[in-house]
Design an enzyme around this catalytic site. Sequence first.
Site, PDB file in Angstrom:
ATOM      1  N   HIS A 184      22.694  76.614  31.098  1.00 40.08           N
ATOM      2  CA  HIS A 184      21.378  77.248  31.164  1.00 40.08           C
ATOM      3  C   HIS A 184      21.469  78.645  30.593  1.00 40.08           C
ATOM      4  O   HIS A 184      22.484  79.328  30.765  1.00 40.08           O
ATOM      5  CB  HIS A 184      20.823  77.281  32.593  1.00 40.08           C
ATOM      6  CG  HIS A 184      21.780  77.797  33.620  1.00 40.08           C
ATOM      7  ND1 HIS A 184      22.830  77.040  34.085  1.00 40.08           N
ATOM      8  CD2 HIS A 184      21.850  78.985  34.256  1.00 40.08           C
ATOM      9  CE1 HIS A 184      23.504  77.747  34.985  1.00 40.08           C
ATOM     10  NE2 HIS A 184      22.937  78.948  35.091  1.00 40.08           N
ATOM     11  N   HIS A 212      19.455  82.222  30.838  1.00 41.96           N
ATOM     12  CA  HIS A 212      18.449  83.015  31.543  1.00 41.96           C
ATOM     13  C   HIS A 212      17.693  83.847  30.513  1.00 41.96           C
ATOM     14  O   HIS A 212      18.317  84.508  29.676  1.00 41.96           O
ATOM     15  CB  HIS A 212      19.112  83.994  32.515  1.00 41.96           C
ATOM     16  CG  HIS A 212      19.928  83.371  33.605  1.00 41.96           C
ATOM     17  ND1 HIS A 212      19.489  83.297  34.913  1.00 41.96           N
ATOM     18  CD2 HIS A 212      21.165  82.806  33.596  1.00 41.96           C
ATOM     19  CE1 HIS A 212      20.425  82.716  35.664  1.00 41.96           C
ATOM     20  NE2 HIS A 212      21.456  82.417  34.888  1.00 41.96           N
ATOM     21  N   VAL A 228      25.348  76.847  38.676  1.00 43.68           N
ATOM     22  CA  VAL A 228      24.874  75.495  38.372  1.00 43.68           C
ATOM     23  C   VAL A 228      25.599  75.010  37.121  1.00 43.68           C
ATOM     24  O   VAL A 228      25.556  75.669  36.069  1.00 43.68           O
ATOM     25  CB  VAL A 228      23.346  75.472  38.170  1.00 43.68           C
ATOM     26  CG1 VAL A 228      22.883  74.054  37.856  1.00 43.68           C
ATOM     27  CG2 VAL A 228      22.633  76.001  39.415  1.00 43.68           C
TER      28      VAL A 228
END
Length: 122
Positions: A104, A106, A100
């Site tokens: 981001h 995790h 994606v």
Amino acid sequence: MAYDDQNVFVKILRGEIPCDKVYEDDWALAFNDIAPQAPKHVLVIPKGAYVSMDDFTANGSSDEIAGFFRAVGAVARQLGAVEPGYRFLSNIGPDAHQEVMHLHVHVFAGTDLGRMIKKGLT
Ligand code: AMP
């Protein structure tokens, strides 16, 4: 790489698709990963339009960067993960299998996560 404003995470930020929200502040949104790889697996994303950690660290403002990393820490504390520990990671580009194209991090927790990376890479 140019930022694609139709990626799945910006659609979550815009409220166009749902998420299982864990945390939100002025700088970041965090939600449970749809395909968890640990008992606790949360994604933390900045509110700004950044493709990856590379883009963010090159082009993000100091306030955005500080706010985002404070949010990562807040998420881990909210998960109760500081003890006995957790891991965060961010995939950047094809060698890291980034899927994606909105930055981001995790956050993995809830069990012994093993060592850092697949064996035999060197
Ligand atoms: P990465 O390989 O680092 O780009 O990871 C992308 C992550 O996004 C994967 O762990 C996916 O399971 C997760 N993911 C994809 N779509 C969604 C979604 N709609 N809601 C929550 N997590 C998602």
